[in-house]
Every structure is written in structure tokens, then in C-alpha cells.
Design a protein around this motif. Structure first.
Motif, PDB file in Angstrom:
ATOM      1  N   THR A 149      -4.723   9.145  -6.013  1.00 21.52           N
ATOM      2  CA  THR A 149      -3.799   8.288  -5.270  1.00 21.52           C
ATOM      3  C   THR A 149      -3.052   9.133  -4.256  1.00 21.52           C
ATOM      4  N   ASP A 152      -4.349   4.033   5.865  1.00 20.87           N
ATOM      5  CA  ASP A 152      -5.299   3.106   5.224  1.00 20.87           C
ATOM      6  C   ASP A 152      -5.571   3.471   3.773  1.00 20.87           C
ATOM      7  N   ASP A 153      -5.552   4.788   3.453  1.00 17.81           N
ATOM      8  CA  ASP A 153      -5.856   5.223   2.077  1.00 17.81           C
ATOM      9  C   ASP A 153      -4.599   5.664   1.325  1.00 17.81           C
TER      10      ASP A 153
END
Ligand code: ADP
Ligand code: 5SP
Length: 461
Positions: free
Chosen positions: A2, A60-61
Motif C-alpha cells: 500500500t 493513481d496507486d
């Protein structure tokens, strides 16, 4: 894995780091400059944030984002959410007279220290509101709400006007001891009570971006740096950016009637006693400009001169000074003789003078009962080899320097990860190795600076 992102929207630039939420390992970075000046259109911060995010590979990630920002800036919003006037920044000193008025009207510095933990000077938002009411009544009348730089950017991302206890504690109208706004002080300053951001708990999310990225509460840059470094009581941080700050984490609030130490809150539920100077890294920028050299050569020159620069003393009040509260002062060079009139001596005096201002701040913290078992050195000017090697001589103790990094942005990323995890304490990321710099103390240097620092001119009218 994450990923989380942290932002440092500071005086001179916007820095973004993207890191592993569990380990803190930095994956990507980005940066974009801010306009010069002590008043800035907040739209410029938003534009720089967008550029710095793009330079860091986008979001985006990324699962969560936190905003660390320069403290105290006054952002005035109209009823329809328009910026009423450019924001007055922490280093704008036009509200110094307003600060004196407010201190007197409440009953003196002790009354302010008791009310909000700090004695307001021009940097504090509350003094800028008084200046606005006195000098721009139409803009004051259009001001439906007032917020801080990091609040503004968080609002632009989420649509929610929120803040955190750390940054709120620098306004002059929020009490760290009580954890409440002081609407009476807002009214004293502005003549009425504008809307203010909703206060979030340390790990409480502010909302989400349009694309769904969770946005944490954000905080002031020094509070974020404390998170980024993972400091504990006993650690003192000396940060040499546009501002010079000396701060620590404390378990109880501070209220210094002298005004030297600001009794701020931190971003975790504790407190952040802090001394701030207007003059730090830009003193060395100015010295390099005077000598026509870059920072590497300035550092080499400074290290080639002896401690104390053979009596050449530079008082660094180039932008006025906040601590001591000398908003109209200018810098000065004392003790000039034929034998010390050299580039090396001037370079040394600039480094020593800048550091002496912070050493005075460290002593103010110690007088408030702060423990300084370790002194950590960060900020742009801490990249200078001369600063790292001369600091122990000036502070009279070793300094510990982490690898050059953006610890404000990393702290904002820690907060973003914390908002994701919702644990009781922020995640404990692996901290960088610290390099220790030691040197023999040179007390005569501080004595020379103390002799020089009151002999300055006010700025040319
Ligand atoms: N190697 C260096 N030596 C001295 N000063 C430096 C060096 N590198 C950067 N700086 C100075 O550090 C400052 C930027 O530091 P930074 O902590 O990013 O400031 P801020 O966060 O206040 O915008 C600038 O004034 C820059 O000139
Ligand atoms: O006013 C303060 C602290 O009270 C300054 O520390 C500002 O928060 C600006 O920070 P930098 O731009 O120098 O990081």
C-alpha cells in the motif's frame, strides 16, 4: 504494497513523497517552486501541488494523502468560497503593530500565554485578522471564513474545510490546553466571528479526493516533521529551512509569557513547544550571493576560517526577526578589521550568526523545562557541511543529522498511513541512520554574538 503520499507545502516550494504505508520506504518524490514574497495567492500553492504530484508520478496507486503546510498563513474565503485577498504568510511582518495592540487589549503577554499557549507576534494568524480589519475593511467584510495554508489545500482536495490541532495551535485563536477555539479572540481581532475549519482528531480523515484517495487531517510543517522523524520527549529538532525552528515533543502544554517559546500542539495529541526565527537558510543564500559563490564553496570558505571568525560577528536579522521580536530590524556585521575582512571570515560569520539565533532558541526551550538529550538537525541548510560541522561548536553539544530528506512531507505521509490504519498511535516507520557531528564548544562565540545582536538598525523607512 500500500502506498501513501505526503506533502510539504512550505514557504519556498511544494514537496511530495510517495512511500510504503507499512515501512515508510520512499518510492517516488516530486517538487515544484512557490512564488517569492510574504503574501501569496493560495491558487499558486494548489498549482504547485498539482505539479509536484505529477512530478511524483501521480496518485493513481496511492491509498491516502496528507498535507503538511507552512503554519499561520491567513487564507480568507468569501461566502461563495472565493479567496478574498492573497494570503499573508507567517513571515509577513506588517501585522506587528496589530500584534502589539492585541497583546495590550487582552491584558498583556501573560494573558495570551494563558489563553492560547503563545504570545502573538506578526506571524500569528490572529494578528493578520486585526491588520485586515484595520487596513482592508472591505476585504474583512467579505471574509466569511478563515483557514490556514494546509487547510486550504485539504479543502480543495476534499470539499471539506477542516484542520488539525497542530496547525490550529499556531492561529492565536485556538487553545492547545483546552483543545477548543477561542471565538472571543477571533472577535477581538476581526470585530466578529468568521467561520473556522472543523477540528479533526489526529488520525481522523478529512475526506476523499474526487478519485477516492483518502485525505488525512494534515498539519503544520513542524508538527509533520516531528512525525516524520518519529521524535520522542528528550529529542530536540533544529530545522533550518526558510524559517529556523527549534522544537520538541512534550506530554504537557507550555505557556511562556516571555513569548520566546510558542506553546503549540503536535499532530498526535501531545504538545510541541517551539521557537521560530524568521532568518535561517536564506541567511546563507544571502551570504553566497554577496560572495558570488554557490553553497558548496560557501561551506568550504566557512570551514577554512577559525571558530569565531576572528571576531567578525553577523547578526542575521535580514527579514526583521521574530524571536527576538524585532520585526523592523535589519542584519549587521560587527568587529570588521583588516585581518578578518575576507570571504572566508564572512562565510564563517554568516553560518555562526544564523546558528547563534537558533542556539538562543534552544536555550529558551531548556528554560521551559524541555529535555534535550539529542539535538537533530534538518532542513535545507542542514545539507551544508559547514553548518553540520559548526553547529556543535555553537550549540555546545553534538548534533545528529539524518540523511538529507523531506521530513515534513514524510511526516504527512505517516499521518496518511495512520488515517488508513486507524490504530491508536501513528505507524512506527524504520527511521534513517543518524550521523553524529561533534566539536569543542567555543563559548566566546556565543558571548560575542550576545554582545552584537542588539546593535542593529531598523529597516530603511
Ligand atoms: N547545500 C545547502 N547549503 C545551504 N543551504 C541550502 C543547501 N541546499 C539548500 N539550501 C537552502 O535551503 C532552503 C530550502 O530549504 P527547505 O527546508 O526546503 O525550505 P522550506 O521548507 O522553508 O521551503 C533554501 O533557502 C536553499 O537555498
Ligand atoms: O512560522 C513557522 C513556525 O511557527 C514556520 O516554521 C513556518 O511554518 C514556515 O516553515 P518553513 O517554510 O520554513 O518550513
Amino acid at each position: 504494497m500500500t502506498l501513501v503520499a505526503g506533502v510539504d507545502s512550505s514557504t519556498q516550494s511544494c514537496k511530495v513523497v510517495v512511500a510504503d504505508a507499512e515501512t515508510g520506504e520512499i518510492a517516488r518524490v516530486g517538487q515544484a517552486p512557490h512564488p517569492d514574497g510574504t503574501e501569496v495567492d493560495p491558487a499558486a500553492w494548489q498549482a504547485a501541488l498539482e505539479k509536484a504530484i505529477a512530478a511524483a508520478g501521480g496518485l493513481d496507486d496511492v491509498a491516502a494523502l496528507g498535507i503538511g503546510g507552512q503554519q499561520h498563513g491567513m487564507v480568507c474565503l468569501s461566502a461563495d468560497g472565493e479567496v478574498v485577498r492573497p494570503a499573508l504568510l507567517w513571515n509577513d511582518t506588517r501585522s506587528a503593530g496589530a500584534a502589539d495592540e492585541l497583546v495590550a487589549e487582552l491584558g498583556g503577554p501573560g494573558a495570551w500565554a494563558e489563553a492560547v499557549g503563545s504570545v502573538p507576534v506578526a506571524s500569528f494568524t490572529v494578528t493578520k485578522l486585526r491588520w485586515l480589519a484595520r487596513h482592508e475593511p472591505e476585504a474583512a467584510a467579505r471574509t466569511a471564513s478563515v483557514c490556514l495554508p494546509h487547510d486550504y489545500l485539504t479543502w480543495k482536495l476534499t470539499g471539506e474545510l477542516t484542520t488539525d490541532r497542530g496547525d490550529a495551535s499556531g492561529t492565536g485563536y485556538w487553545s492547545p490546553a483546552d483543545g477548543e477555539y477561542r471565538p472571543d479572540l477571533l472577535e477581538l481581532a476581526l470585530g466578529r466571528v468568521p467561520a473556522v475549519p472543523r477540528l479533526l482528531a489526529p488520525a481522523e480523515p478529512a475526506g476523499r479526493t474526487a478519485s477516492g484517495v483518502l485525505v488525512s487531517a494534515g498539519t503544520g510543517d513542524n508538527m509533520a516533521a516531528a512525525l516524520g522523524l518519529g521524535i520522542r520527549p528528550g529529542d530536540v529538532v533544529v530545522s533550518l529551512g526558510t524559517s529556523g525552528t527549534v522544537f520538541a515533543v512534550a506530554e504537557s502544554s507550555c505557556a511562556d509569557p516571555s513569548g520566546e517559546v510558542a506553546g503549540f500542539a503536535d499532530a498526535t495529541g501531545r504538545f510541541l513547544p517551539l521557537v521560530c526565527t524568521l532568518n535561517a537558510a536564506r541567511v546563507l543564500d544571502a551570504a553566497a550571493r554577496l560572495l558570488g559563490v554557490g553553497h558548496e564553496e560557501l561551506s568550504r570558505l566557512a570551514l577554512s576560517a577559525p571558530p569565531g571568525a576572528d571576531g567578525l560577528a553577523l547578526v542575521p536579522y535580514l527579514e526583521g526577526e521574530r524571536t527576538p521580536n524585532r520585526p523592523d530590524a535589519t542584519g549587521a556585521v560587527h568587529g570588521l578589521r583588516l585581518d578578518n575582512a575576507t570571504p572566508a571570515h564572512l562565510a564563517r560569520a554568516a553560518v555562526e550568526g544564523m546558528l547563534c539565533g537558533l542556539a538562543d532558541g534552544l536555550e529558551s526551550l531548556l528554560r521551559q523545562g524541555v529535555r534535550a538529550d539529542r539535538v537533530l538537525l534538518i532542513g535545507g541548510a542542514a545539507r551544508s557541511d559547514a553548518v553540520r560541522r559548526i553547529a556543535p561548536t555553537v550549540f555546545g553539544r553534538p548534533v545528529l543529522v539524518p540523511p538529507a530528506g523531506e521530513y515534513v512531507a514524510e511526516g504527512a505521509a505517516v499521518q496518511a498511513a495512520w488515517s488508513l490504519s486507524e490504530t491508536s498511535e501513528p505507524p512506527c516507520w524504520e527511521r534513517p541512520g543518524l550521523t553524529t557531528y561533534e566539536a569543542d564548544p567555543y563559548p566566546a562565540l556565543r558571548e560575542r554574538y550576545a554582545e552584537a545582536r542588539d546593535h542593529v538598525l531598523n529597516r530603511w523607512v
